[in-house]
Write a protein that holds these residues in place. Structure first.
Motif, PDB file in Angstrom:
ATOM      1  N   GLU A  51      42.511 -25.960  37.608  1.00  0.00           N
ATOM      2  CA  GLU A  51      42.128 -27.008  36.678  1.00  0.00           C
ATOM      3  C   GLU A  51      42.478 -28.383  37.206  1.00  0.00           C
ATOM      4  N   SER A  52      41.927 -29.368  36.531  1.00  0.00           N
ATOM      5  CA  SER A  52      42.282 -30.750  36.837  1.00  0.00           C
ATOM      6  C   SER A  52      43.289 -31.278  35.818  1.00  0.00           C
ATOM      7  N   ALA A  53      43.442 -30.600  34.698  1.00  0.00           N
ATOM      8  CA  ALA A  53      44.301 -31.086  33.618  1.00  0.00           C
ATOM      9  C   ALA A  53      45.774 -31.012  33.983  1.00  0.00           C
ATOM     10  N   ASN A  54      46.528 -31.968  33.457  1.00  0.00           N
ATOM     11  CA  ASN A  54      47.983 -31.925  33.535  1.00  0.00           C
ATOM     12  C   ASN A  54      48.487 -31.183  32.307  1.00  0.00           C
ATOM     13  N   ILE A  55      49.708 -30.683  32.369  1.00  0.00           N
ATOM     14  CA  ILE A  55      50.278 -29.988  31.216  1.00  0.00           C
ATOM     15  C   ILE A  55      50.920 -31.034  30.324  1.00  0.00           C
ATOM     16  N   ASN A  56      50.076 -31.749  29.598  1.00  0.00           N
ATOM     17  CA  ASN A  56      50.553 -32.735  28.637  1.00  0.00           C
ATOM     18  C   ASN A  56      49.490 -32.930  27.557  1.00  0.00           C
ATOM     19  N   GLN A  57      49.849 -33.615  26.499  1.00  0.00           N
ATOM     20  CA  GLN A  57      48.952 -33.796  25.365  1.00  0.00           C
ATOM     21  C   GLN A  57      47.684 -34.557  25.763  1.00  0.00           C
ATOM     22  N   LEU A 112      45.332 -32.082  27.581  1.00  0.00           N
ATOM     23  CA  LEU A 112      44.964 -30.854  26.881  1.00  0.00           C
ATOM     24  C   LEU A 112      44.441 -31.069  25.468  1.00  0.00           C
ATOM     25  N   ASP A 113      44.472 -32.299  24.978  1.00  0.00           N
ATOM     26  CA  ASP A 113      44.036 -32.590  23.614  1.00  0.00           C
ATOM     27  C   ASP A 113      42.561 -32.278  23.403  1.00  0.00           C
ATOM     28  N   ASP A 147      41.060 -37.380  27.843  1.00  0.00           N
ATOM     29  CA  ASP A 147      40.642 -37.364  29.241  1.00  0.00           C
ATOM     30  C   ASP A 147      39.589 -36.278  29.462  1.00  0.00           C
ATOM     31  N   THR A 148      38.731 -36.500  30.431  1.00  0.00           N
ATOM     32  CA  THR A 148      37.741 -35.493  30.798  1.00  0.00           C
ATOM     33  C   THR A 148      38.362 -34.595  31.856  1.00  0.00           C
ATOM     34  N   GLU A 149      38.487 -33.337  31.548  1.00  0.00           N
ATOM     35  CA  GLU A 149      39.112 -32.382  32.456  1.00  0.00           C
ATOM     36  C   GLU A 149      38.218 -31.156  32.594  1.00  0.00           C
ATOM     37  N   ASP A 199      54.157 -43.031  23.486  1.00  0.00           N
ATOM     38  CA  ASP A 199      53.734 -41.700  23.920  1.00  0.00           C
ATOM     39  C   ASP A 199      52.216 -41.565  23.959  1.00  0.00           C
ATOM     40  N   ALA A 200      51.520 -42.255  23.066  1.00  0.00           N
ATOM     41  CA  ALA A 200      50.059 -42.160  23.020  1.00  0.00           C
ATOM     42  C   ALA A 200      49.430 -42.589  24.327  1.00  0.00           C
ATOM     43  N   LEU A 201      50.098 -43.422  25.104  1.00  0.00           N
ATOM     44  CA  LEU A 201      49.555 -43.887  26.374  1.00  0.00           C
ATOM     45  C   LEU A 201      49.953 -42.997  27.551  1.00  0.00           C
ATOM     46  N   THR A 202      51.025 -42.246  27.416  1.00  0.00           N
ATOM     47  CA  THR A 202      51.560 -41.503  28.564  1.00  0.00           C
ATOM     48  C   THR A 202      51.497 -39.993  28.411  1.00  0.00           C
ATOM     49  N   THR A 203      51.182 -39.479  27.244  1.00  0.00           N
ATOM     50  CA  THR A 203      51.138 -38.011  27.074  1.00  0.00           C
ATOM     51  C   THR A 203      49.747 -37.538  26.790  1.00  0.00           C
TER      52      THR A 203
END
Length: 199
Positions: free
Chosen positions: A84-90, A93-94, A98-100, A195-199
């Motif tokens: 995957e391209s996603a990081n393990i963070n909100q 994975l939300d 972000d487009t993942e 957190d909304a900007l970094t997670t």
């Protein structure tokens, strides 16, 4: 990283296995790097400018970090692979930020429960080929990674310079708070951003 090790440490303590098991028996973080051999034929010229500082450090420590955005995880002892391209963070994975992209694969007839032994599926073959590529060698002990002793790695795979206690608390190795070659704190640093900007 800290959260995952602490969850594993709690599970080990809860099951009464703390005397014989350690969180790093189940989870390790590595990164890809390129170990450079020192060249005496035509040494690169370096000066004191900031742009050449990284080059000088890379030459001194004979390794360069390789940035790979894709992530891969092989879980359940060679039964399932996740790319995957996603990081393990909100944020990743939300599903609405972000487009993942992610891909998971397994072979239902190659499972521990179905085979009653190691499944030896294509997921296993994929892991073995990755290890051979990045460690520069293929050894019989790689067939059962849970039995591997912690040892010096060779090739492109390097273990993060951290230490983990039995409860899962992560700290840096003494005297190694920063990566020696490219700088940057091993455990990162806190931020005042919401957190909304970094997670």
């Amino acid at each position: 990283m800290s959260m995952m090790y602490q969850i594993i440490g709690q599970a080990i303590n809860k099951t009464g296995l703390a005397d014989t098991h350690h969180p790093q028996d189940y989870l390790n973080f590595c990164y890809l790097g390129k170990r450079e051999s020192s060249s005496t034929e035509s040494p690169l010229q370096t000066c004191n400018s900031s742009e050449n500082r990284a080059l000088g450090l890379a030459q001194k420590y004979r390794k360069l970090m390789i940035y790979v955005h894709a992530k891969g995880m092989i879980v359940n002892d060679d039964e399932y692979v996740l790319m995957e391209s996603a990081n393990i963070n909100q944020r990743s994975l939300d599903g609405s930020r972000d487009t993942e992209i992610a891909m998971g694969a397994y072979q239902p007839t190659y499972t521990w429960s179905g085979k009653k032994t190691h499944p030896r599926s294509q997921v296993y073959g994929y892991r073995m080929s990755l290890w051979a590529k990045h460690l520069g060698v293929l050894e019989d002990c790689f067939c059962q990674p849970e039995t591997l002793e912690h040892k010096e790695m060779t090739g492109h795979l390097m273990q993060y310079p951290i230490q983990v206690n039995k409860d899962g608390k992560v700290t840096t190795l003494p005297g190694h708070e920063c990566f020696p070659d490219v700088g940057g704190k091993v455990l990162g640093s806190s931020t005042n951003l919401p957190d909304a900007l970094t997670t």
